[in-house]
Design a protein around this motif. Structure first.
Motif, mmCIF file in Angstrom:
data_model
loop_
_atom_site.group_PDB
_atom_site.id
_atom_site.type_symbol
_atom_site.label_atom_id
_atom_site.label_comp_id
_atom_site.label_asym_id
_atom_site.label_seq_id
_atom_site.Cartn_x
_atom_site.Cartn_y
_atom_site.Cartn_z
ATOM 1 N N THR A 67 0.791 -1.231 0.000
ATOM 2 C CA THR A 67 0.000 0.000 0.000
ATOM 3 C C THR A 67 0.828 1.290 0.000
ATOM 4 O OG1 THR A 67 -0.131 -0.096 2.420
ATOM 5 C CG2 THR A 67 -1.916 -1.123 1.179
ATOM 6 N N THR A 70 1.959 3.626 -3.043
ATOM 7 C CA THR A 70 0.973 4.523 -3.662
ATOM 8 C C THR A 70 1.278 5.976 -3.352
ATOM 9 O OG1 THR A 70 -0.708 2.805 -3.500
ATOM 10 C CG2 THR A 70 -1.482 5.052 -3.784
ATOM 11 N N SER A 74 2.015 7.458 -6.980
ATOM 12 C CA SER A 74 0.780 7.937 -7.610
ATOM 13 C C SER A 74 1.005 9.171 -8.471
ATOM 14 C CB SER A 74 -0.267 8.243 -6.536
ATOM 15 O OG SER A 74 -0.723 7.070 -5.916
ATOM 16 N N GLY A 128 2.736 -3.771 -5.485
ATOM 17 C CA GLY A 128 2.256 -2.484 -4.989
ATOM 18 C C GLY A 128 2.564 -1.340 -5.932
ATOM 19 N N SER A 131 0.590 -1.926 -9.356
ATOM 20 C CA SER A 131 -0.860 -1.740 -9.230
ATOM 21 C C SER A 131 -1.225 -0.259 -9.140
ATOM 22 C CB SER A 131 -1.386 -2.490 -8.004
ATOM 23 O OG SER A 131 -0.818 -1.988 -6.812
ATOM 24 N N THR A 132 -0.320 0.568 -8.609
ATOM 25 C CA THR A 132 -0.574 2.003 -8.586
ATOM 26 C C THR A 132 -0.649 2.556 -10.007
ATOM 27 O OG1 THR A 132 0.550 2.224 -6.456
ATOM 28 C CG2 THR A 132 0.277 4.223 -7.755
ATOM 29 N N TYR A 133 0.300 2.152 -10.851
ATOM 30 C CA TYR A 133 0.262 2.570 -12.253
ATOM 31 C C TYR A 133 -0.981 2.006 -12.951
ATOM 32 C CZ TYR A 133 4.929 4.647 -12.339
ATOM 33 O OH TYR A 133 6.020 5.458 -12.136
ATOM 34 N N THR A 136 -4.172 3.948 -11.817
ATOM 35 C CA THR A 136 -4.169 5.306 -12.343
ATOM 36 C C THR A 136 -4.505 5.324 -13.829
ATOM 37 O OG1 THR A 136 -2.489 5.943 -10.709
ATOM 38 C CG2 THR A 136 -2.747 7.373 -12.623
ATOM 39 N N GLY A 362 -4.074 10.015 -9.576
ATOM 40 C CA GLY A 362 -2.955 9.982 -8.637
ATOM 41 C C GLY A 362 -3.226 10.804 -7.395
ATOM 42 N N GLN A 365 -5.619 8.927 -5.087
ATOM 43 C CA GLN A 365 -4.996 7.853 -4.319
ATOM 44 C C GLN A 365 -4.180 8.404 -3.154
ATOM 45 O OE1 GLN A 365 -3.409 4.327 -6.566
ATOM 46 N NE2 GLN A 365 -3.786 5.631 -8.334
#
Length: 423
Positions: A67, A70, A74, A128, A131-133, A136, A362, A365
């Motif tokens: 997590t 992020t 982000s 992690g 998954s942020t990319y 977004t 971004g 998040q």
């Protein structure tokens, strides 16, 4: 012989045509299966880390590595999405997710002890970041799949529902696979689920690429430019969400303690508690999906009501009533927080200019996890100093959340946003 070879090809072309014709549903289902696989893999890794070292700190670190990236990634993910295009970033992110999951599967036969723990944690860190990319880019990409502006809100909200369904079914699937097939095959199957969205994106999707607006290089492409250019109403939405999460989004970090105090020390307690939270999240997401177009134009009503519901539910939980009452309050907490997070994402996506939507995802998040991460730490600190411990903390933060929701409902009651645009 020619007919024998041609028949499968024709069938494959027909299948592709059908999937492309229903591309929104195809992409949603592929994302849902991948999400369930992610939670299954996270569960399997957590069990392996706990069994191998017996150190609860490794479990906390495993979740943190999933997590916390992020907060750092982000911004760059949003900038890159707006700069080179959502589809390119989305496909690259899916391949990165697959590679990170494969690393977790290979860690089992190729290593042991601390080295294995390190590889599993590295795999989680990769998931992690990637998954942020992925999240977004996906938020901006889905606008290229709808034909009418009014379809965008409900379609975006559908991903919140599918995420919470994956969160509900993924952990038991991970546990069953681990028991039935062993860790290597369980993590391999988790990795394989990432191939489905890759195949879907490459083979089945026909997005309206000509509608996408990309930013130019330079200061205009920065995160700060998106913050200044999105307008005062959307800046307020982001700030309010950050504060609301700071006050009331602490239950993910305190879930084991809440389950213990509410349901007792049974090994099933945490599973029951998190399942009830997830059920509330799914219900809230379905309700939001059905009213997405209307409520996205009234951010004060949507976000204020969600924060008020969560705050009142925390106050109700602080009464330390019977288990059925506590579980009902947990259900409402799940519904309220899910609608808050999904509602914020809905508002900032459908009402921001298309060229800013990657960076707006971004910023969203950062508001979610920045406020939520600090909320867990603050709640943990308050438990040690307030009278009543956990129950006193729930009462204080629930009361603050309720007041915050009421203030938003009153102060922003006249705020209306304009019609949704796909460009």
């Amino acid at each position: 012989m020619v007919r024998t070879v041609a028949a499968p090809r024709q069938a494959l072309r027909r299948l592709r045509s059908q999937l492309t014709r229903h591309q929104r549903t195809t992409f949603l289902l592929a994302s849902g299966l991948s999400t369930a696989g992610s939670f299954a893999g996270l569960t399997a890794k957590g069990w392996l880390l706990m069994e191998g070292a017996g150190d609860p700190l490794l479990l906390a670190l495993n979740f943190a590595l999933l997590t916390l990236p992020t907060l750092v990634v982000s911004g760059p993910a949003g900038v890159l999405t707006d700069r080179i295009g959502s589809e390119r970033v989305l496909i690259r992110a899916q391949w990165a997710l697959f590679a990170a999951a494969v690393l977790g599967a290979l860690a089992i036969p190729l290593s042991q002890g601390r080295q294995q723990d390190l590889l599993l944690l590295l795999s989680t860190l990769g998931v992690g970041v990637a998954s942020t990319y992925e999240l977004t880019a996906r938020n901006k990409y889905v606008a290229l799949l709808v034909e009418e502006a009014e379809q965008l809100g409900p379609y975006l909200a559908s991903f919140s529902v599918i995420f919470n369904v994956g969160k509900l079914v993924g952990p038991p699937i991970g546990g069953l696979l681990l028991a039935a097939t062993g860790p290597t095959l369980a993590l391999s199957l988790d990795a394989a689920t990432y191939l489905l969205p890759i195949a879907t994106l490459v083979w089945c999707m026909a997005p309206a690429r000509e509608r996408e607006r990309r930013s130019q290089a330079g200061e205009a492409a920065s995160l700060g430019a998106a913050w200044r250019g999105c307008g005062a109403p959307l800046r307020h939405v982001l700030l309010f969400t950050g504060v609301a999460c700071l006050v009331g989004f602490f239950h993910p970090g305190l879930a084991p303690l809440l389950a213990f105090e509410l349901l007792g020390p049974s090994p099933l307690a945490l599973g029951i508690f998190t399942s009830v939270i997830a059920a509330g999240s799914i219900s809230g997401g379905v309700l939001l999906q059905r009213r997405a177009a209307a409520v996205s134009r009234r951010p004060g009503l949507l976000l204020g009501a969600c924060t008020l519901v969560s705050g009142l539910a925390q106050l109700g939980l602080s009464l330390h009533g019977p288990q059925a009452w506590g579980l009902a309050m947990a259900f409402l907490i799940g519904a309220g927080t899910a609608c808050l997070l999904a509602g914020t994402n809905l508002i900032i996506q459908v009402h921001a200019p298309q060229v800013l939507r990657g960076r707006m995802a971004g910023l969203g998040q950062i508001a979610f996890l920045g406020g939520g991460g600090l909320s867990g730490l603050a709640a943990a600190g308050l438990i040690g100093v307030l009278p009543g411990g956990l129950w006193g903390t729930l009462a204080l933060l629930g009361g603050l959340g309720g007041l915050l929701g009421l203030a938003e409902l009153w102060q922003q009651r006249r705020l209306r946003l304009g019609p949704v645009s796909l460009s």
